[in-house]
Scaffold this motif. Structure first.
Motif, PDB file in Angstrom:
ATOM      1  N   VAL A 191      14.721  -8.333  -4.229  1.00 14.08           N
ATOM      2  CA  VAL A 191      15.524  -9.454  -4.721  1.00 14.08           C
ATOM      3  C   VAL A 191      16.999  -9.071  -4.824  1.00 14.08           C
ATOM      4  N   ARG A 192      17.291  -7.850  -5.254  1.00 18.79           N
ATOM      5  CA  ARG A 192      18.691  -7.423  -5.383  1.00 18.79           C
ATOM      6  C   ARG A 192      19.366  -7.218  -4.032  1.00 18.79           C
ATOM      7  N   GLU A 193      18.667  -6.636  -3.079  1.00 13.91           N
ATOM      8  CA  GLU A 193      19.285  -6.259  -1.806  1.00 13.91           C
ATOM      9  C   GLU A 193      19.141  -7.309  -0.703  1.00 13.91           C
ATOM     10  N   ALA A 194      18.098  -8.128  -0.769  1.00 15.26           N
ATOM     11  CA  ALA A 194      17.859  -9.089   0.316  1.00 15.26           C
ATOM     12  C   ALA A 194      17.801 -10.538  -0.155  1.00 15.26           C
ATOM     13  N   GLY A 195      17.806 -10.758  -1.479  1.00 22.03           N
ATOM     14  CA  GLY A 195      17.756 -12.121  -1.990  1.00 22.03           C
ATOM     15  C   GLY A 195      16.405 -12.795  -1.822  1.00 22.03           C
ATOM     16  N   GLY A 222       2.531  -8.069  -9.295  1.00 22.31           N
ATOM     17  CA  GLY A 222       1.272  -8.412  -9.945  1.00 22.31           C
ATOM     18  C   GLY A 222       1.255  -8.188 -11.439  1.00 22.31           C
ATOM     19  N   ALA A 223       2.102  -7.276 -11.942  1.00 26.86           N
ATOM     20  CA  ALA A 223       2.144  -7.013 -13.382  1.00 26.86           C
ATOM     21  C   ALA A 223       2.461  -8.286 -14.174  1.00 26.86           C
ATOM     22  N   VAL A 224       3.190  -9.211 -13.569  1.00 30.47           N
ATOM     23  CA  VAL A 224       3.497 -10.487 -14.220  1.00 30.47           C
ATOM     24  C   VAL A 224       2.198 -11.251 -14.500  1.00 30.47           C
ATOM     25  N   TYR A 225       1.177 -10.985 -13.697  1.00 32.65           N
ATOM     26  CA  TYR A 225      -0.118 -11.662 -13.810  1.00 32.65           C
ATOM     27  C   TYR A 225      -1.210 -10.730 -14.329  1.00 32.65           C
ATOM     28  N   VAL A 279       0.792  -1.234   0.000  1.00 33.52           N
ATOM     29  CA  VAL A 279       0.000   0.000   0.000  1.00 33.52           C
ATOM     30  C   VAL A 279       0.820   1.277   0.000  1.00 33.52           C
ATOM     31  N   THR A 280       2.124   1.205   0.247  1.00 32.31           N
ATOM     32  CA  THR A 280       2.881   2.441   0.426  1.00 32.31           C
ATOM     33  C   THR A 280       3.918   2.734  -0.645  1.00 32.31           C
ATOM     34  N   ARG A 281       4.221   1.784  -1.503  1.00 35.20           N
ATOM     35  CA  ARG A 281       5.276   1.951  -2.497  1.00 35.20           C
ATOM     36  C   ARG A 281       4.842   1.321  -3.810  1.00 35.20           C
ATOM     37  N   ASP A 282       5.602   1.601  -4.858  1.00 29.11           N
ATOM     38  CA  ASP A 282       5.389   0.934  -6.135  1.00 29.11           C
ATOM     39  C   ASP A 282       5.869  -0.508  -6.011  1.00 29.11           C
ATOM     40  N   VAL A 283       5.014  -1.455  -6.305  1.00 30.92           N
ATOM     41  CA  VAL A 283       5.330  -2.865  -6.092  1.00 30.92           C
ATOM     42  C   VAL A 283       6.431  -3.352  -7.030  1.00 30.92           C
ATOM     43  N   ASP A 284       6.501  -2.841  -8.245  1.00 33.31           N
ATOM     44  CA  ASP A 284       7.554  -3.279  -9.171  1.00 33.31           C
ATOM     45  C   ASP A 284       8.931  -2.907  -8.627  1.00 33.31           C
ATOM     46  N   ASP A 285       9.078  -1.672  -8.177  1.00 37.53           N
ATOM     47  CA  ASP A 285      10.339  -1.222  -7.604  1.00 37.53           C
ATOM     48  C   ASP A 285      10.642  -1.984  -6.319  1.00 37.53           C
ATOM     49  N   ARG A 288      -2.729  -3.375  -9.621  1.00 39.49           N
ATOM     50  CA  ARG A 288      -3.232  -2.763  -8.387  1.00 39.49           C
ATOM     51  C   ARG A 288      -2.266  -2.893  -7.223  1.00 39.49           C
ATOM     52  N   ASN A 289      -0.982  -3.065  -7.540  1.00 45.72           N
ATOM     53  CA  ASN A 289       0.094  -3.089  -6.549  1.00 45.72           C
ATOM     54  C   ASN A 289       0.124  -4.367  -5.706  1.00 45.72           C
ATOM     55  N   HIS A 290      -0.316  -5.485  -6.286  1.00 43.89           N
ATOM     56  CA  HIS A 290      -0.237  -6.770  -5.616  1.00 43.89           C
ATOM     57  C   HIS A 290       1.068  -7.473  -5.976  1.00 43.89           C
ATOM     58  N   PHE A 291       1.392  -8.499  -5.196  1.00 40.91           N
ATOM     59  CA  PHE A 291       2.516  -9.370  -5.521  1.00 40.91           C
ATOM     60  C   PHE A 291       2.159 -10.802  -5.154  1.00 40.91           C
ATOM     61  N   ARG A 292       2.792 -11.733  -5.833  1.00 40.22           N
ATOM     62  CA  ARG A 292       2.545 -13.162  -5.602  1.00 40.22           C
ATOM     63  C   ARG A 292       3.434 -13.629  -4.464  1.00 40.22           C
ATOM     64  N   LEU A 293       2.845 -14.421  -3.585  1.00 42.03           N
ATOM     65  CA  LEU A 293       3.548 -14.946  -2.430  1.00 42.03           C
ATOM     66  C   LEU A 293       3.293 -16.447  -2.348  1.00 42.03           C
TER      67      LEU A 293
END
Length: 94
Positions: free
Chosen positions: A52-56, A62-65, A40-46, A69-74
């Motif tokens: 992945v780059r900083e924490a592995g 969600g854009a992959v799907y 809810v607070t940031r751009d999900v793509d960024d 709306r700023n979702h991500f797959r978990l």
């Protein structure tokens, strides 16, 4: 075996999202081993790229799907999910 892993991981994720309700909206899946929380607070793509780059930790935006709306797959089926959550929380603190 797999259901036990998923149940344990759901408890870890439920706890994370309850504590970080300022950042995430979470609807627990009714079945299956995938969740689709919303950032809810940031751009999900960024966010996913930096995570992945900083924490592995790999989360797919969600854009992959075709979701913008700023979702991500978990995924909830991995035994090392608690370690990934610890890395995610360390990333969020920075």
């Amino acid at each position: 075996r797999n259901l036990g892993i998923i149940r344990a991981n759901l408890a870890v994720i439920d706890d994370l999202f309850a504590r970080r309700a300022d950042l995430f909206r979470w609807v627990r899946p009714q079945a299956g081993s995938m969740g689709f929380p919303r950032l809810v607070t940031r751009d999900v793509d960024d966010f996913c790229d930096r995570l992945v780059r900083e924490a592995g930790v790999l989360l797919l935006p969600g854009a992959v799907y075709d979701d913008r709306r700023n979702h991500f797959r978990l995924g909830l089926g991995r035994k090392n999910l608690p370690e990934a959550v610890a890395r995610l929380e360390a990333f969020l603190k920075n």
